[in-house]
Design a protein around this motif. Structure first.
Motif, PDB file in Angstrom:
ATOM      1  N   MET A 167     -89.872  27.511 -14.678  1.00 20.20           N
ATOM      2  CA  MET A 167     -89.177  26.529 -15.712  1.00 20.20           C
ATOM      3  C   MET A 167     -88.616  27.438 -17.014  1.00 20.20           C
ATOM      4  O   MET A 167     -87.694  27.374 -17.499  1.00 20.20           O
ATOM      5  CB  MET A 167     -90.154  25.675 -16.390  1.00 20.20           C
ATOM      6  N   SER A 168     -89.206  28.660 -16.816  1.00 19.78           N
ATOM      7  CA  SER A 168     -88.642  29.792 -17.886  1.00 19.78           C
ATOM      8  C   SER A 168     -87.374  30.139 -17.582  1.00 19.78           C
ATOM      9  O   SER A 168     -86.683  30.262 -18.477  1.00 19.78           O
ATOM     10  CB  SER A 168     -89.603  30.861 -18.122  1.00 19.78           C
ATOM     11  N   ASP A 169     -87.034  30.220 -16.130  1.00 16.63           N
ATOM     12  CA  ASP A 169     -85.666  30.547 -15.853  1.00 16.63           C
ATOM     13  C   ASP A 169     -84.747  29.553 -16.257  1.00 16.63           C
ATOM     14  O   ASP A 169     -83.503  29.662 -16.846  1.00 16.63           O
ATOM     15  CB  ASP A 169     -85.522  30.809 -14.385  1.00 16.63           C
ATOM     16  N   LEU A 170     -85.010  28.421 -15.963  1.00 20.24           N
ATOM     17  CA  LEU A 170     -84.188  27.072 -16.217  1.00 20.24           C
ATOM     18  C   LEU A 170     -83.971  27.015 -17.838  1.00 20.24           C
ATOM     19  O   LEU A 170     -82.795  26.824 -18.320  1.00 20.24           O
ATOM     20  CB  LEU A 170     -84.951  25.941 -15.837  1.00 20.24           C
ATOM     21  N   LYS A 171     -85.102  27.356 -18.496  1.00 18.96           N
ATOM     22  CA  LYS A 171     -84.801  27.373 -20.239  1.00 18.96           C
ATOM     23  C   LYS A 171     -83.789  28.411 -20.439  1.00 18.96           C
ATOM     24  O   LYS A 171     -82.781  28.091 -21.216  1.00 18.96           O
ATOM     25  CB  LYS A 171     -86.051  27.821 -20.629  1.00 18.96           C
ATOM     26  N   ALA A 172     -83.856  29.650 -19.995  1.00 18.70           N
ATOM     27  CA  ALA A 172     -82.922  30.701 -20.109  1.00 18.70           C
ATOM     28  C   ALA A 172     -81.505  30.353 -19.704  1.00 18.70           C
ATOM     29  O   ALA A 172     -80.689  30.672 -20.435  1.00 18.70           O
ATOM     30  CB  ALA A 172     -83.271  32.021 -19.442  1.00 18.70           C
ATOM     31  N   GLU A 173     -81.445  29.727 -18.708  1.00 11.25           N
ATOM     32  CA  GLU A 173     -80.047  29.246 -18.112  1.00 11.25           C
ATOM     33  C   GLU A 173     -79.631  28.081 -19.112  1.00 11.25           C
ATOM     34  O   GLU A 173     -78.384  28.230 -19.404  1.00 11.25           O
ATOM     35  CB  GLU A 173     -80.253  28.591 -16.943  1.00 11.25           C
ATOM     36  N   LEU A 174     -80.478  27.309 -19.619  1.00 13.71           N
ATOM     37  CA  LEU A 174     -80.102  26.359 -20.735  1.00 13.71           C
ATOM     38  C   LEU A 174     -79.508  26.826 -22.049  1.00 13.71           C
ATOM     39  O   LEU A 174     -78.501  26.335 -22.313  1.00 13.71           O
ATOM     40  CB  LEU A 174     -81.380  25.401 -21.038  1.00 13.71           C
ATOM     41  N   VAL A 175     -80.099  28.009 -22.331  1.00 14.63           N
ATOM     42  CA  VAL A 175     -79.763  28.465 -23.587  1.00 14.63           C
ATOM     43  C   VAL A 175     -78.298  29.239 -23.511  1.00 14.63           C
ATOM     44  O   VAL A 175     -77.430  28.816 -24.025  1.00 14.63           O
ATOM     45  CB  VAL A 175     -80.798  29.302 -24.254  1.00 14.63           C
ATOM     46  N   ALA A 176     -78.138  29.782 -22.266  1.00 17.33           N
ATOM     47  CA  ALA A 176     -76.717  30.373 -21.827  1.00 17.33           C
ATOM     48  C   ALA A 176     -75.882  29.313 -21.774  1.00 17.33           C
ATOM     49  O   ALA A 176     -74.716  29.582 -22.221  1.00 17.33           O
ATOM     50  CB  ALA A 176     -77.238  31.085 -20.738  1.00 17.33           C
ATOM     51  N   GLN A 177     -76.268  28.110 -21.009  1.00 19.86           N
ATOM     52  CA  GLN A 177     -75.217  27.093 -20.918  1.00 19.86           C
ATOM     53  C   GLN A 177     -74.803  26.510 -22.189  1.00 19.86           C
ATOM     54  O   GLN A 177     -73.639  26.108 -22.395  1.00 19.86           O
ATOM     55  CB  GLN A 177     -75.693  26.083 -20.155  1.00 19.86           C
ATOM     56  N   ALA A 178     -75.565  26.442 -23.111  1.00 19.68           N
ATOM     57  CA  ALA A 178     -75.387  25.847 -24.673  1.00 19.68           C
ATOM     58  C   ALA A 178     -74.492  26.680 -25.265  1.00 19.68           C
ATOM     59  O   ALA A 178     -73.269  26.151 -25.844  1.00 19.68           O
ATOM     60  CB  ALA A 178     -76.728  25.608 -25.534  1.00 19.68           C
ATOM     61  N   ALA A 179     -74.611  27.897 -25.058  1.00 23.77           N
ATOM     62  CA  ALA A 179     -73.392  28.775 -25.812  1.00 23.77           C
ATOM     63  C   ALA A 179     -72.194  28.726 -25.036  1.00 23.77           C
ATOM     64  O   ALA A 179     -71.194  28.703 -25.568  1.00 23.77           O
ATOM     65  CB  ALA A 179     -74.012  30.335 -25.653  1.00 23.77           C
ATOM     66  N   GLU A 180     -72.061  28.487 -23.536  1.00 25.68           N
ATOM     67  CA  GLU A 180     -70.968  28.443 -22.969  1.00 25.68           C
ATOM     68  C   GLU A 180     -70.210  27.144 -23.314  1.00 25.68           C
ATOM     69  O   GLU A 180     -68.909  27.404 -23.223  1.00 25.68           O
ATOM     70  CB  GLU A 180     -71.327  28.201 -21.334  1.00 25.68           C
ATOM     71  N   VAL A 181     -71.135  25.977 -23.462  1.00 30.19           N
ATOM     72  CA  VAL A 181     -70.084  24.913 -23.843  1.00 30.19           C
ATOM     73  C   VAL A 181     -69.822  24.750 -25.538  1.00 30.19           C
ATOM     74  O   VAL A 181     -68.947  23.871 -25.900  1.00 30.19           O
ATOM     75  CB  VAL A 181     -71.012  23.579 -23.721  1.00 30.19           C
ATOM     76  N   GLY A 182     -70.203  25.795 -26.306  1.00 31.27           N
ATOM     77  CA  GLY A 182     -69.756  26.163 -27.798  1.00 31.27           C
ATOM     78  C   GLY A 182     -70.758  25.964 -28.696  1.00 31.27           C
ATOM     79  O   GLY A 182     -70.457  25.937 -29.947  1.00 31.27           O
ATOM     80  N   PHE A 183     -72.308  25.601 -28.380  1.00 32.07           N
ATOM     81  CA  PHE A 183     -73.020  25.501 -29.312  1.00 32.07           C
ATOM     82  C   PHE A 183     -73.457  27.038 -29.959  1.00 32.07           C
ATOM     83  O   PHE A 183     -73.427  28.006 -29.135  1.00 32.07           O
ATOM     84  CB  PHE A 183     -74.389  24.862 -28.813  1.00 32.07           C
ATOM     85  N   SER A 184     -73.827  27.032 -31.180  1.00 32.62           N
ATOM     86  CA  SER A 184     -73.912  28.455 -31.642  1.00 32.62           C
ATOM     87  C   SER A 184     -75.561  28.904 -31.449  1.00 32.62           C
ATOM     88  O   SER A 184     -75.890  30.011 -31.561  1.00 32.62           O
ATOM     89  CB  SER A 184     -74.122  28.245 -33.257  1.00 32.62           C
ATOM     90  N   ALA A 185     -76.416  27.896 -31.386  1.00 36.12           N
ATOM     91  CA  ALA A 185     -77.944  28.222 -30.990  1.00 36.12           C
ATOM     92  C   ALA A 185     -78.615  26.838 -30.358  1.00 36.12           C
ATOM     93  O   ALA A 185     -78.086  25.900 -30.345  1.00 36.12           O
ATOM     94  CB  ALA A 185     -78.585  28.443 -32.161  1.00 36.12           C
ATOM     95  N   ALA A 186     -79.442  27.216 -29.553  1.00 34.38           N
ATOM     96  CA  ALA A 186     -80.489  26.051 -28.793  1.00 34.38           C
ATOM     97  C   ALA A 186     -81.553  26.643 -28.800  1.00 34.38           C
ATOM     98  O   ALA A 186     -82.160  27.701 -28.507  1.00 34.38           O
ATOM     99  CB  ALA A 186     -79.786  25.753 -27.414  1.00 34.38           C
ATOM    100  N   ARG A 187     -82.679  25.576 -29.339  1.00 30.12           N
ATOM    101  CA  ARG A 187     -84.238  25.948 -29.412  1.00 30.12           C
ATOM    102  C   ARG A 187     -84.828  24.510 -29.024  1.00 30.12           C
ATOM    103  O   ARG A 187     -84.235  23.517 -28.943  1.00 30.12           O
ATOM    104  CB  ARG A 187     -84.567  26.405 -30.781  1.00 30.12           C
ATOM    105  N   ILE A 188     -85.824  24.994 -28.416  1.00 29.12           N
ATOM    106  CA  ILE A 188     -86.918  23.656 -27.914  1.00 29.12           C
ATOM    107  C   ILE A 188     -88.050  23.373 -28.798  1.00 29.12           C
ATOM    108  O   ILE A 188     -88.748  24.230 -29.493  1.00 29.12           O
ATOM    109  CB  ILE A 188     -87.406  23.879 -26.617  1.00 29.12           C
ATOM    110  N   CYS A 189     -88.486  21.733 -29.115  1.00 27.45           N
ATOM    111  CA  CYS A 189     -89.614  21.526 -29.520  1.00 27.45           C
ATOM    112  C   CYS A 189     -90.210  20.473 -28.873  1.00 27.45           C
ATOM    113  O   CYS A 189     -89.474  19.759 -27.898  1.00 27.45           O
ATOM    114  CB  CYS A 189     -89.748  21.228 -30.966  1.00 27.45           C
ATOM    115  N   ARG A 190     -91.025  19.951 -29.007  1.00 29.96           N
ATOM    116  CA  ARG A 190     -92.051  18.999 -28.540  1.00 29.96           C
ATOM    117  C   ARG A 190     -91.603  17.518 -29.387  1.00 29.96           C
ATOM    118  O   ARG A 190     -91.470  17.743 -30.638  1.00 29.96           O
ATOM    119  CB  ARG A 190     -93.549  18.960 -28.442  1.00 29.96           C
ATOM    120  N   PRO A 191     -91.480  16.443 -28.734  1.00 27.77           N
ATOM    121  CA  PRO A 191     -90.975  15.119 -29.702  1.00 27.77           C
ATOM    122  C   PRO A 191     -92.368  15.051 -30.751  1.00 27.77           C
ATOM    123  O   PRO A 191     -91.982  14.431 -31.796  1.00 27.77           O
ATOM    124  CB  PRO A 191     -91.003  14.160 -28.704  1.00 27.77           C
ATOM    125  N   ASP A 192     -93.438  15.483 -30.528  1.00 30.29           N
ATOM    126  CA  ASP A 192     -94.365  15.065 -31.578  1.00 30.29           C
ATOM    127  C   ASP A 192     -94.830  16.260 -32.394  1.00 30.29           C
ATOM    128  O   ASP A 192     -95.759  16.378 -32.983  1.00 30.29           O
ATOM    129  CB  ASP A 192     -95.710  14.877 -30.790  1.00 30.29           C
TER     130      ASP A 192
END
Length: 350
Positions: A1-26
């Motif tokens: 899952m850590s690989d998917l998270k790294a891909e997600l952060v990279a993809q977020a930058a690709e679509v134009g976001f400046s930063a991407a971070r994760i937290c729990r809903p609670d």
């Protein structure tokens, strides 16, 4: 899952976001108590929607119980000029940086959906069927608290999120998902002893650090407040006609801010320092045409022209008296009241 998270952060930058971070809903249990205290004190003013569905707004894990992760995205809209410069041009109106071009809700939501679709496909590739929900300032989601919990920055003394990389100039978007993702470390408050954002407020909207009384906030008064603004607050509005960036612009962390790369966030020339006289002359059709595609269109001609007339009254420009006089009998009573006040201020002087 850590690989998917790294891909997600990279993809977020690709679509134009400046930063991407994760937290729990609670991850933000303190929000409910703070929100309830805010509401109990009446500091939300006419924003009754803040009290609606408070059980969701104060607890993201209740909003969608199936969610396991919240992806918080930062969207930079940094200006290329000092937004405070227009405050010295008394015959011009000051419009908040975020509203000087296209409506960010539309721009950011398209990116969120694009990133969300990518995440669904990437998870399916790894054998997981997931669900997502995207939010950008249009649902009972405490974006700022979640942004801090995810590590995008920290809530400054003005209550807005501040980033070491982006300063104060960024929008927040959220993707809730049923996918389990490793959370990031929460943001750390780096305001220290600084009071720049508190001390610069023209209407004293901060009862204490980290607290806001919306009823005195220029952004609230010019956007959300219906009807006439209280007499004692009108002078403090200065030439702000839609929103206010004073507390954001005062933050020393803006020395690290970046100019927005998205051209739809760059100011339209006619909205950088628009002439009050021209704006006051707008009828409903003219207002809608001039602000087509802009978030300003949401408040309507009457509330906007009311704001313009307060700015005219604060301008000290005698040449604007006829502009205000023409609106003293406007069909909208708040506009007519603002026009009469403006004439009185300009004729009698300080």
């Amino acid at each position: 899952m850590s690989d998917l998270k790294a891909e997600l952060v990279a993809q977020a930058a690709e679509v134009g976001f400046s930063a991407a971070r994760i937290c729990r809903p609670d991850a933000v249990p303190e929000v409910m108590e703070r929100l309830q205290a805010f509401l109990d004190d009446g500091r939300h003013g006419q924003m009754g929607w803040l009290a609606d569905r408070v059980h969701w707004r104060g607890a993201p894990d209740v909003l969608w119980p199936e969610a396991r992760s919240v992806i918080m995205l930062a969207e930079n809209y940094g200006p290329d000029v000092d937004p405070r410069a227009v405050l010295e041009q008394k015959d011009r109106g000051a419009i908040s940086v975020y509203a000087q071009n296209k409506d960010y809700h539309d721009v950011a939501k398209k990116r969120l959906k694009r990133l969300g679709r990518w995440l669904i496909d990437a998870a399916r590739r790894d054998g997981d069927e997931i669900e997502i929900k995207v939010f950008v300032d249009t649902a009972p989601v405490p974006e700022k608290a979640l942004g801090m919990a995810a590590g995008l920055g920290w809530q400054g003394k003005h209550s807005n999120l501040v980033s070491r990389e982006l300063g104060s100039w960024f929008f927040l978007g959220a993707i809730f998902t049923t996918l389990e993702l490793e959370p990031d470390a929460a943001g750390i408050d780096r305001c220290g002893q600084c009071r720049a954002c508190l001390d610069v407020c023209p209407t004293d909207a901060f009862p204490a650090p980290y607290q806001v009384d919306a009823r005195r906030c220029i952004s609230y008064l010019t956007i959300e407040h219906k009807g006439p603004v209280a007499q004692e607050l009108r002078k403090g509005l200065g030439n702000h006609i839609y929103g206010c960036d004073d507390c954001l612009a005062a933050c020393p962390w803006n020395k690290f801010a970046q100019v927005a790369s998205e051209m739809k966030y760059h100011a339209r020339d006619e909205l950088l320092a628009p002439k009050l006289a021209e704006l006051a002359a707008l009828d409903d059709a003219g207002f809608r045409a001039f602000f087509s595609g802009s978030p300003i269109k949401r408040i309507g001609r009457n509330r906007f022209v009311r704001n313009v007339l307060y700015a005219i009254g604060n301008s000290g420009e005698a040449g604007l008296v006829p502009v205000a006089q023409r609106l003293c009998d406007d069909p909208d009573e708040a506009v007519a009241d603002a026009a009469r006040w403006a004439v009185g201020e300009l004729v009698t002087g300080p």
